[in-house]
Design a protein around this motif. Structure first.
Motif, mmCIF file in Angstrom:
data_model
loop_
_atom_site.group_PDB
_atom_site.id
_atom_site.type_symbol
_atom_site.label_atom_id
_atom_site.label_comp_id
_atom_site.label_asym_id
_atom_site.label_seq_id
_atom_site.Cartn_x
_atom_site.Cartn_y
_atom_site.Cartn_z
ATOM 1 N N TRP A 282 -8.533 -17.664 4.776
ATOM 2 C CA TRP A 282 -7.235 -17.306 3.910
ATOM 3 C C TRP A 282 -7.640 -16.527 3.270
ATOM 4 C CZ3 TRP A 282 -2.355 -18.727 5.286
ATOM 5 C CH2 TRP A 282 -2.390 -19.517 6.114
ATOM 6 N N LEU A 283 -9.320 -16.284 2.726
ATOM 7 C CA LEU A 283 -9.053 -15.079 1.433
ATOM 8 C C LEU A 283 -9.962 -13.737 1.769
ATOM 9 C CD1 LEU A 283 -11.724 -17.048 -0.065
ATOM 10 C CD2 LEU A 283 -9.780 -16.738 -1.653
ATOM 11 N N ALA A 284 -9.333 -13.800 3.024
ATOM 12 C CA ALA A 284 -9.636 -12.215 3.853
ATOM 13 C C ALA A 284 -8.689 -11.797 3.635
ATOM 14 C CB ALA A 284 -10.278 -12.386 5.297
ATOM 15 N N LEU A 285 -7.228 -12.530 4.043
ATOM 16 C CA LEU A 285 -5.939 -12.370 3.953
ATOM 17 C C LEU A 285 -5.692 -11.455 2.528
ATOM 18 C CD1 LEU A 285 -3.863 -14.607 5.890
ATOM 19 C CD2 LEU A 285 -4.998 -13.373 6.873
ATOM 20 N N GLU A 286 -6.369 -12.507 1.697
ATOM 21 C CA GLU A 286 -6.065 -11.691 0.826
ATOM 22 C C GLU A 286 -7.006 -11.167 -0.009
ATOM 23 O OE1 GLU A 286 -5.353 -13.943 -4.186
ATOM 24 O OE2 GLU A 286 -6.785 -14.820 -2.307
ATOM 25 N N GLY A 287 -8.223 -10.849 0.213
ATOM 26 C CA GLY A 287 -8.675 -9.833 0.100
ATOM 27 C C GLY A 287 -8.782 -8.059 1.052
ATOM 28 N N PHE A 288 -7.515 -8.641 1.326
ATOM 29 C CA PHE A 288 -6.798 -7.279 2.175
ATOM 30 C C PHE A 288 -5.857 -6.305 1.359
ATOM 31 C CE2 PHE A 288 -3.402 -5.328 4.434
ATOM 32 C CZ PHE A 288 -4.187 -4.177 5.123
ATOM 33 N N THR A 289 -4.614 -7.647 0.825
ATOM 34 C CA THR A 289 -3.354 -6.886 -0.271
ATOM 35 C C THR A 289 -4.676 -6.641 -1.750
ATOM 36 O OG1 THR A 289 -3.477 -9.389 -0.691
ATOM 37 C CG2 THR A 289 -2.323 -7.875 0.389
ATOM 38 N N GLY A 290 -5.814 -7.689 -2.234
ATOM 39 C CA GLY A 290 -6.107 -7.190 -2.813
ATOM 40 C C GLY A 290 -6.907 -6.076 -3.005
ATOM 41 N N THR A 291 -7.045 -5.760 -1.933
ATOM 42 C CA THR A 291 -7.457 -4.245 -1.455
ATOM 43 C C THR A 291 -6.752 -2.831 -1.822
ATOM 44 O OG1 THR A 291 -9.268 -4.895 -0.026
ATOM 45 C CG2 THR A 291 -8.989 -2.757 -0.185
ATOM 46 N N LEU A 292 -5.363 -2.863 -0.894
ATOM 47 C CA LEU A 292 -4.698 -2.557 -0.767
ATOM 48 C C LEU A 292 -3.558 -1.727 -2.423
ATOM 49 C CD1 LEU A 292 -3.036 -0.738 0.732
ATOM 50 C CD2 LEU A 292 -1.119 -2.818 1.012
ATOM 51 N N MET A 293 -3.515 -3.215 -3.468
ATOM 52 C CA MET A 293 -2.844 -3.086 -4.243
ATOM 53 C C MET A 293 -3.505 -2.296 -5.710
ATOM 54 S SD MET A 293 -1.074 -6.473 -4.920
ATOM 55 C CE MET A 293 -2.562 -7.677 -5.090
ATOM 56 N N PRO A 294 -4.902 -2.475 -5.338
ATOM 57 C CA PRO A 294 -4.464 -1.473 -6.736
ATOM 58 C C PRO A 294 -4.616 -0.015 -6.581
ATOM 59 C CG PRO A 294 -6.401 -3.111 -6.503
ATOM 60 C CD PRO A 294 -5.478 -2.752 -5.484
ATOM 61 N N VAL A 295 -5.317 -0.028 -4.762
ATOM 62 C CA VAL A 295 -4.523 1.724 -4.672
ATOM 63 C C VAL A 295 -3.259 2.551 -5.100
ATOM 64 C CG1 VAL A 295 -5.550 3.237 -2.877
ATOM 65 C CG2 VAL A 295 -6.977 1.819 -3.306
ATOM 66 N N ILE A 296 -2.566 1.366 -4.252
ATOM 67 C CA ILE A 296 -1.532 1.882 -4.903
ATOM 68 C C ILE A 296 -0.672 1.986 -6.338
ATOM 69 C CG2 ILE A 296 1.433 1.189 -3.987
ATOM 70 C CD1 ILE A 296 0.471 -0.098 -1.496
ATOM 71 N N THR A 297 -1.416 0.833 -6.550
ATOM 72 C CA THR A 297 -0.976 0.829 -8.167
ATOM 73 C C THR A 297 -1.863 2.289 -9.080
ATOM 74 O OG1 THR A 297 -0.879 -0.998 -8.660
ATOM 75 C CG2 THR A 297 -1.962 0.151 -10.820
ATOM 76 N N ASN A 298 -2.814 2.704 -8.740
ATOM 77 C CA ASN A 298 -2.597 3.977 -9.361
ATOM 78 C C ASN A 298 -2.926 4.925 -8.906
ATOM 79 O OD1 ASN A 298 -5.657 2.794 -10.542
ATOM 80 N ND2 ASN A 298 -7.152 2.528 -8.636
ATOM 81 N N ILE A 299 -2.114 5.408 -7.491
ATOM 82 C CA ILE A 299 -1.339 6.517 -6.896
ATOM 83 C C ILE A 299 0.104 6.795 -8.179
ATOM 84 C CG2 ILE A 299 -0.484 7.263 -4.941
ATOM 85 C CD1 ILE A 299 -2.041 5.789 -3.140
#
Length: 269
Positions: free
Chosen positions: A106-123
């Motif tokens: 389950w944490l692996a799913l959150e790990g993906f969104t946690g990887t994606l969100m900071p990048v989108i925020t920085n963009i």
């Protein structure tokens, strides 16, 4: 007290808390740190292109950044999902291996969104959309906070992950929508590549399953020997992912390179 009812025994609470805060947190940090590192060099180029009013280059850089994070981050998170049980067995001692590995999946799913969100925020920050993204981060926190308690009460610890993912879907979608409306960025090609990557990852799962069936499972017996078997299994799976993605020309378009084709005899002459 059964797992289906969302209620746990005291020792199960200890296992879940340990998996969330210790073992699981360390493992999902891998894609959350590694994948954004590949995109870090692109972010300044977005700012530079915007200052030069080169909107076409801005669009290209944004798509490149998102393509890289999806190509690397999703694969790493999916591998954690696939190998949750052997990872837990080899690296962490647990009295309840099934429950600990379930938490890690389950944490692996959150790990993906946690990887994606900071990048989108920085963009978004680089695109000078700071006000919008800060407002959405507040809404993201609000959604997560409102949903977490009732969802945990209803379905147990997966509710914590699902509440985060629902909030993350809102954050990602709303930010991408504003990018599209403000700068005319089209995500059709990005979505197409991600669908292919997702299908390849499903095939990876099948390859890992078949390798497990022939003994490369990494669970049971010596942990050192299990690590060796898991390494072989993982190597074949990652090579499969790279090979299939090269076949569909995904890394070629993301990283802008071409594989050299061996010239035929007629071409040499």
């Amino acid at each position: 007290m059964g797992l289906k009812s969302g209620q746990y025994l005291p020792e199960e609470y200890d296992t879940i808390i340990s998996a969330f805060n210790f073992s699981g947190g360390k493992i999902i940090a891998i894609p959350m740190i590694l994948a954004p590192g590949f995109t870090a060099a692109i972010i300044p180029h977005i700012t530079t292109a915007l200052e030069e009013k080169n909107i076409r280059l801005v669009r290209s850089n944004v798509i490149d950044c998102l393509n890289i994070i999806l190509y690397i981050g999703f694969m790493l998170s999916f591998c954690i999902f696939i190998y949750a049980k052997p990872i837990t067995y080899i690296l962490f001692s647990s009295k309840n291996l099934e429950l600990s590995s379930s938490v890690l999946r389950w944490l692996a799913l959150e790990g993906f969104t946690g990887t994606l969100m900071p990048v989108i925020t920085n963009i978004m920050m680089a695109l000078r959309l700071r006000k919008s993204v800060l407002k959405r981060l507040f809404i993201y926190t609000l959604i997560k906070g409102i949903l977490m308690v009732p969802m945990i009460w209803l379905i147990g610890f997966p509710g914590a992950i699902l509440s985060s993912m629902i909030a993350a879907i809102y954050l990602v979608y709303s930010n991408l929508k504003e990018m599209a409306e403000t700068y005319g960025i089209h995500f059709k090609g990005l979505i197409h590549k991600f669908v292919i990557e997702f299908m390849i990852c499903l095939c990876m799962w099948l390859v890992a399953f078949l390798l497990t069936k022939i003994g490369l499972d990494g669970v049971g017996g010596s942990r050192v020997f299990g690590f060796f078997k898991l390494g072989i299994n993982g190597l074949f799976v990652v090579l499969f992912y790279i090979g299939m993605s090269l076949f569909f020309q995904i890394p070629q378009t993301i990283f802008h390179f071409k594989l050299k084709r061996k010239p035929s005899r007629t071409e040499v002459r």
